[in-house]
Design a protein around this motif. Sequence first.
Motif, PDB file in Angstrom:
ATOM      1  N   ALA A  64       0.957  -1.401   0.012  1.00  0.00           N
ATOM      2  CA  ALA A  64       0.007  -0.115   0.011  1.00  0.00           C
ATOM      3  C   ALA A  64       1.012   1.249  -0.047  1.00  0.00           C
ATOM      4  CB  ALA A  64      -0.872  -0.096   1.200  1.00  0.00           C
ATOM      5  N   MET A  65       2.002   1.221   0.620  1.00  0.00           N
ATOM      6  CA  MET A  65       2.751   2.489   0.551  1.00  0.00           C
ATOM      7  C   MET A  65       4.154   2.403  -0.455  1.00  0.00           C
ATOM      8  SD  MET A  65       1.426   4.109   3.033  1.00  0.00           S
ATOM      9  CE  MET A  65       2.644   5.267   3.600  1.00  0.00           C
ATOM     10  N   ASN A  66       4.332   1.473  -1.058  1.00  0.00           N
ATOM     11  CA  ASN A  66       5.223   1.068  -1.969  1.00  0.00           C
ATOM     12  C   ASN A  66       4.879   0.610  -3.142  1.00  0.00           C
ATOM     13  OD1 ASN A  66       7.565   1.753  -0.089  1.00  0.00           O
ATOM     14  ND2 ASN A  66       6.594   0.026   0.849  1.00  0.00           N
ATOM     15  N   GLN A  67       5.473   1.068  -4.310  1.00  0.00           N
ATOM     16  CA  GLN A  67       5.163   0.782  -5.625  1.00  0.00           C
ATOM     17  C   GLN A  67       6.300   0.409  -6.584  1.00  0.00           C
ATOM     18  OE1 GLN A  67       2.426   3.365  -7.894  1.00  0.00           O
ATOM     19  NE2 GLN A  67       1.953   1.655  -9.377  1.00  0.00           N
ATOM     20  N   LEU A  68       6.457  -0.890  -6.904  1.00  0.00           N
ATOM     21  CA  LEU A  68       7.459  -1.564  -7.642  1.00  0.00           C
ATOM     22  C   LEU A  68       7.543  -0.639  -9.016  1.00  0.00           C
ATOM     23  CD1 LEU A  68       9.643  -3.503  -8.156  1.00  0.00           C
ATOM     24  CD2 LEU A  68       8.042  -5.113  -8.885  1.00  0.00           C
ATOM     25  N   ARG A  69       8.848  -0.303  -9.354  1.00  0.00           N
ATOM     26  CA  ARG A  69       8.913   0.673 -10.821  1.00  0.00           C
ATOM     27  C   ARG A  69       9.833  -0.169 -11.719  1.00  0.00           C
ATOM     28  NH1 ARG A  69       4.864   3.373 -11.363  1.00  0.00           N
ATOM     29  NH2 ARG A  69       4.429   5.103  -9.819  1.00  0.00           N
ATOM     30  N   GLN A  70      10.808  -0.756 -11.385  1.00  0.00           N
ATOM     31  CA  GLN A  70      11.766  -1.442 -12.134  1.00  0.00           C
ATOM     32  C   GLN A  70      12.713  -2.225 -11.542  1.00  0.00           C
ATOM     33  OE1 GLN A  70      14.122   1.796 -13.838  1.00  0.00           O
ATOM     34  NE2 GLN A  70      14.897   0.547 -15.388  1.00  0.00           N
ATOM     35  N   ILE A  71      13.073  -3.291 -12.199  1.00  0.00           N
ATOM     36  CA  ILE A  71      13.990  -4.305 -11.782  1.00  0.00           C
ATOM     37  C   ILE A  71      15.028  -4.405 -12.965  1.00  0.00           C
ATOM     38  CG2 ILE A  71      14.372  -6.582 -11.312  1.00  0.00           C
ATOM     39  CD1 ILE A  71      10.680  -5.423 -11.748  1.00  0.00           C
ATOM     40  N   ARG A  90       5.453   8.882   1.624  1.00  0.00           N
ATOM     41  CA  ARG A  90       5.727   9.032   2.990  1.00  0.00           C
ATOM     42  C   ARG A  90       5.330  10.588   3.161  1.00  0.00           C
ATOM     43  NH1 ARG A  90       6.351   4.207   3.164  1.00  0.00           N
ATOM     44  NH2 ARG A  90       8.131   3.021   3.484  1.00  0.00           N
ATOM     45  N   ASN A  91       4.487  10.778   4.222  1.00  0.00           N
ATOM     46  CA  ASN A  91       3.949  12.144   4.473  1.00  0.00           C
ATOM     47  C   ASN A  91       3.683  12.861   3.247  1.00  0.00           C
ATOM     48  OD1 ASN A  91       4.295  11.604   7.231  1.00  0.00           O
ATOM     49  ND2 ASN A  91       6.480  12.134   7.009  1.00  0.00           N
ATOM     50  N   ARG A  92       2.885  12.358   2.351  1.00  0.00           N
ATOM     51  CA  ARG A  92       2.601  13.200   0.932  1.00  0.00           C
ATOM     52  C   ARG A  92       3.986  13.266   0.267  1.00  0.00           C
ATOM     53  NH1 ARG A  92      -1.839  17.391   2.899  1.00  0.00           N
ATOM     54  NH2 ARG A  92      -2.746  15.989   4.193  1.00  0.00           N
ATOM     55  N   ALA A  93       5.049  12.822   0.487  1.00  0.00           N
ATOM     56  CA  ALA A  93       6.288  13.157  -0.536  1.00  0.00           C
ATOM     57  C   ALA A  93       6.664  11.779  -1.134  1.00  0.00           C
ATOM     58  CB  ALA A  93       7.269  13.424   0.384  1.00  0.00           C
ATOM     59  N   ILE A  94       6.938  11.805  -2.504  1.00  0.00           N
ATOM     60  CA  ILE A  94       7.295  10.724  -2.999  1.00  0.00           C
ATOM     61  C   ILE A  94       8.516  10.421  -3.061  1.00  0.00           C
ATOM     62  CG2 ILE A  94       7.119   9.521  -5.382  1.00  0.00           C
ATOM     63  CD1 ILE A  94       4.719  10.861  -5.856  1.00  0.00           C
ATOM     64  N   GLU A  95       9.211   9.188  -2.527  1.00  0.00           N
ATOM     65  CA  GLU A  95      10.589   8.907  -2.613  1.00  0.00           C
ATOM     66  C   GLU A  95      10.892   7.934  -3.542  1.00  0.00           C
ATOM     67  OE1 GLU A  95      11.802   7.783   1.490  1.00  0.00           O
ATOM     68  OE2 GLU A  95      11.184   9.816   2.121  1.00  0.00           O
ATOM     69  N   PHE A  96      12.035   7.822  -4.247  1.00  0.00           N
ATOM     70  CA  PHE A  96      12.466   6.482  -5.056  1.00  0.00           C
ATOM     71  C   PHE A  96      13.468   5.962  -4.229  1.00  0.00           C
ATOM     72  CE2 PHE A  96      10.216   8.916  -8.186  1.00  0.00           C
ATOM     73  CZ  PHE A  96       9.708   8.017  -8.872  1.00  0.00           C
ATOM     74  N   ASN A  97      13.394   4.577  -3.950  1.00  0.00           N
ATOM     75  CA  ASN A  97      14.420   3.911  -3.329  1.00  0.00           C
ATOM     76  C   ASN A  97      14.882   2.615  -4.084  1.00  0.00           C
ATOM     77  OD1 ASN A  97      14.126   4.801  -0.396  1.00  0.00           O
ATOM     78  ND2 ASN A  97      11.869   4.506  -1.037  1.00  0.00           N
TER      79      ASN A  97
END
Length: 128
Positions: A64-71, A90-97
């Motif tokens: 629910a909090m993370n969306q897979l983007r690329q492998i 997180r807190n309405r901010a989008i982070e790429f991890n």
Amino acid sequence: MILAHWTYTKEEWKAFARSDKRKRNGLLQLVNFFLPTTMREVPEVRITPEKVFIGKNKRHFSDAMNQLRQINIREEGSINIMEITFESVRNRAIEFNEIRIPVPKGKLKEAFEVEEKLNEVRMTTQQG
């Protein structure tokens, strides 16, 4: 469902940790967080469609909090690395991890199969 269950020699894991330290150059390093625990035991990684377990620790990349983007799987010196990139809210901010996982010797074909399965999951969640 476990897509991959990999164990490493301590030498493989140390080589990965050294190469990851150089590549990250001071950024938050997942490996450094988990390294003290995993170096006392046989290093082990389990990959599921939603998360990665490194030893007893887990990191979610599709929920629910993370969306897979690329492998991606790439060669870095003497080791192959699987990179799982995901977006977190997180807190309405989008982070790429990114989660970087070394591919053990002899497991490259399996790594490509995992990549294919994760891409199927990614496509399904984007459509839904």
